[in-house]
Design a protein around this motif. Structure first.
Motif, PDB file in Angstrom:
ATOM      1  N   UNK A 417       0.842  -1.212   0.000  1.00 51.12           N
ATOM      2  CA  UNK A 417       0.000   0.000   0.000  1.00 51.12           C
ATOM      3  C   UNK A 417       0.872   1.256   0.000  1.00 51.12           C
ATOM      4  N   UNK A 418       1.875   1.269   0.900  1.00 50.78           N
ATOM      5  CA  UNK A 418       2.730   2.454   0.975  1.00 50.78           C
ATOM      6  C   UNK A 418       3.406   2.668  -0.378  1.00 50.78           C
ATOM      7  N   UNK A 419       3.850   1.577  -0.998  1.00 51.96           N
ATOM      8  CA  UNK A 419       4.492   1.673  -2.312  1.00 51.96           C
ATOM      9  C   UNK A 419       3.549   2.320  -3.322  1.00 51.96           C
ATOM     10  N   UNK A 420       2.293   1.857  -3.296  1.00 50.05           N
ATOM     11  CA  UNK A 420       1.299   2.377  -4.239  1.00 50.05           C
ATOM     12  C   UNK A 420       1.049   3.878  -3.991  1.00 50.05           C
ATOM     13  N   UNK A 421       0.947   4.229  -2.719  1.00 55.71           N
ATOM     14  CA  UNK A 421       0.661   5.634  -2.368  1.00 55.71           C
ATOM     15  C   UNK A 421       1.791   6.543  -2.869  1.00 55.71           C
ATOM     16  N   UNK A 422       3.023   6.168  -2.514  1.00 58.88           N
ATOM     17  CA  UNK A 422       4.111   7.104  -2.829  1.00 58.88           C
ATOM     18  C   UNK A 422       4.476   7.089  -4.313  1.00 58.88           C
ATOM     19  N   UNK A 423       4.228   5.968  -4.987  1.00 60.92           N
ATOM     20  CA  UNK A 423       4.459   5.963  -6.430  1.00 60.92           C
ATOM     21  C   UNK A 423       3.439   6.878  -7.095  1.00 60.92           C
ATOM     22  N   UNK A 424       2.217   6.773  -6.625  1.00 60.25           N
ATOM     23  CA  UNK A 424       1.155   7.580  -7.225  1.00 60.25           C
ATOM     24  C   UNK A 424       1.436   9.084  -7.068  1.00 60.25           C
ATOM     25  N   UNK A 425       1.855   9.513  -5.880  1.00 65.53           N
ATOM     26  CA  UNK A 425       2.094  10.953  -5.721  1.00 65.53           C
ATOM     27  C   UNK A 425       3.390  11.386  -6.418  1.00 65.53           C
ATOM     28  N   UNK A 426       4.348  10.455  -6.508  1.00 62.70           N
ATOM     29  CA  UNK A 426       5.603  10.803  -7.201  1.00 62.70           C
ATOM     30  C   UNK A 426       5.326  11.069  -8.680  1.00 62.70           C
ATOM     31  N   UNK A 427       4.393  10.297  -9.241  1.00 57.06           N
ATOM     32  CA  UNK A 427       4.036  10.503 -10.650  1.00 57.06           C
ATOM     33  C   UNK A 427       3.478  11.905 -10.862  1.00 57.06           C
ATOM     34  N   UNK A 428       2.893  12.456  -9.829  1.00 54.66           N
ATOM     35  CA  UNK A 428       2.343  13.817  -9.909  1.00 54.66           C
ATOM     36  C   UNK A 428       3.408  14.854  -9.560  1.00 54.66           C
TER      37      UNK A 428
END
Ligand code: ASP
Ligand code: MG
Length: 470
Positions: A417-428
């Motif tokens: 989950x943490x991976x998904x969260x931070x990847x998602x915001x990094x893409x932004x």
């Protein structure tokens, strides 16, 4: 069924709204030929508590004119509501007499306080209680106007006993339970709908106490737990708890069902504010709490309960907390010296600074914390005065940050989950400044610059499919 109906100030303050909630009560009283026991808990009319609070200045300055203007305003607001809602002449007259009597008492007390130019926490609670004391007979008489049996009571009358922590009193549940049952059960047996002032209790010496802002929610759940109600409804003008703030995310959705623990993470910052301790009594007694919109009855609202359906969506809501600031304190002296954190937090606590988020790495060389921006001045001054140059060597501040919180009890034990969260915001292209997750894994919170907050919330809402299913 025993049902508690709490009506917020926003659904009471106009005749058309009041008529709607009376219809709601009538339909819940008799559902398809089955009679239910109904208890109403009411707030003050919208804005009244704020107006009472704003009197503290004029009282302390001995400003009699301000008091007179206020009392006249109260008289007009409440009497107009009666005039335009209660159609039966006799009931209308009676209701007016009662309300005018309460306003006279209110005026006497305010005149006394202004004369001595003093207001204490205890007398403030006493004057604050008048908001609900004025709205409750109006709701009671409006129910009678619909041919429903009803009586009105204060929280003190029905037996809500609290400690003497004026302004934020806590109920003494065992005594309260005995008294509330003794008072309410005979009334319910006679088909009476008791209308009870929210927000108000009494301490053991008989002094009026209040339960904190939005305390009517708390009154409703206290009473529910005392009489072992089947359901509590919080009626207001919003559909329910949302997957995100709709002013940030266009396709934010109302959640059908969430757990008490998830709700506890959300209600302080969402569109629907609920008193922070109001969930406790119903959570302990496992009574479902329903958030409903009185003006959108076709919408089922949000149900908060223990027994939430298992769903694929382990994330329930993305919350943005604005107007926060980040404070970082550090220094070699903090490393390996027990009690450092205690001294820092104690200094802040003594200056009434509330800390919303904390993080410290294992090197122990600095502690970061996020607080309300309004508290920043107090926080810096107190730390500088007491600890800077001694225990702490540097103190840095970043204003204009926001907390983004991802809430969902389903994320407990799920990997990635943490991976998904931070990847998602990094893409932004959003930089994460600080992170905190408690071991309950109920939420994961991180800090970003305020200008990045909307992008982070939008991307996570999409990433976890919150616009789609539940
Ligand atoms: N009237 C109180 C307030 O405004 C309590 C409530 O509305 O629940 O905080
Ligand atoms: Mg309110």
């Amino acid at each position: 069924m025993k049902i508690i109906m709490k009506f917020g100030g926003s659904v009471l303050n106009e005749p058309s709204k009041l008529n709607k909630i009376i219809k709601i009560c009538a339909s819940f009283k008799n559902t398809n030929g089955v009679k239910n026991d109904i208890v109403c808990v009411v707030s003050a009319l919208s804005g009244v508590t704020d107006k009472i609070l704003s009197l503290t200045g004029p009282i302390m300055k001995g400003n009699r004119d301000a008091i007179k203007i206020f009392v006249d305003d109260m008289r007009i607001i409440h009497i107009n509501l009666i005039e335009e809602t209660i159609t039966d002449k006799v009931l209308r007259l009676e209701a007016k007499e009662i309300v005018l009597g309460i306003i006279d008492e209110f005026q006497d007390i305010l005149d006394g306080l202004v004369l001595i130019s003093e207001i204490t926490p205890r007398s403030l609670d006493h004057v604050l209680s008048f908001g609900e004391r004025l709205s409750s007979p109006i709701v009671c008489y409006s129910l009678r106007n619909e041919k429903l049996k009803s009586e009105y009571y204060t929280g003190k009358d029905v037996g809500i006993v609290t400690d003497s922590n004026f302004g934020e009193a806590r109920p003494l549940m065992n005594t309260t339970k005995l008294r509330v049952n003794a008072k309410l059960l005979p009334l319910l047996q006679q088909d009476v709908i008791p209308v009870i002032t929210g927000f108000i209790g009494t301490d053991q010496h008989g002094h009026i106490t209040t339960l904190g802002r939005s305390g009517s929610d708390y009154t409703a759940t206290i009473i529910a737990s005392c009489i072992n109600a089947n359901e509590v409804y919080l009626w207001s003008d919003v559909d329910g708890l949302l997957t995100a703030d709709p002013s940030i995310v266009d396709n934010a959705r109302v959640l059908d069902e969430i757990s008490f623990t998830e709700a506890a993470e959300m209600v302080l910052f969402g569109a629907k504010y609920i008193h922070p301790r109001a969930l406790e009594p119903v959570m302990d007694s496992n009574i479902p709490l329903k958030i409903r919109n009185a003006f959108n009855l076709s919408h089922p609202g949000t149900t908060i309960t223990h027994d939430v359906k298992i769903s694929d969506n382990y994330i329930k809501s993305i919350i943005a907390i604005r107007n926060t600031a980040l404070l970082d304190v550090g220094g070699g002296g903090m490393v390996g010296s027990p009690g450092t954190a205690a001294i820092i937090f104690d200094t802040l606590a003594k200056n009434k600074v509330n800390i919303m988020m904390i993080s410290q790495g294992p090197s122990e060389s600095s502690i970061s914390m996020v607080l309300n921006k309004a508290d920043l001045g107090k926080a810096i001054a107190s730390l500088e005065l007491k600890l800077l140059g001694k225990l702490i060597k540097h103190l840095s501040v970043q204003e204009d940050v926001s907390i983004v919180t991802v809430v969902g009890s389903g994320m407990r034990g799920i990997k990635g989950i943490a991976g998904k969260i931070f990847t998602s915001v990094a893409k932004e292209n959003v930089n994460v400044i600080m992170i905190a997750q408690g071991s309950s894994e109920l939420n994961l919170a991180f800090v970003v610059r305020d200008v990045d907050c909307d992008r982070a919330v939008k991307s996570l809402h999409k990433e976890f499919g919150l616009d789609k299913t539940q």
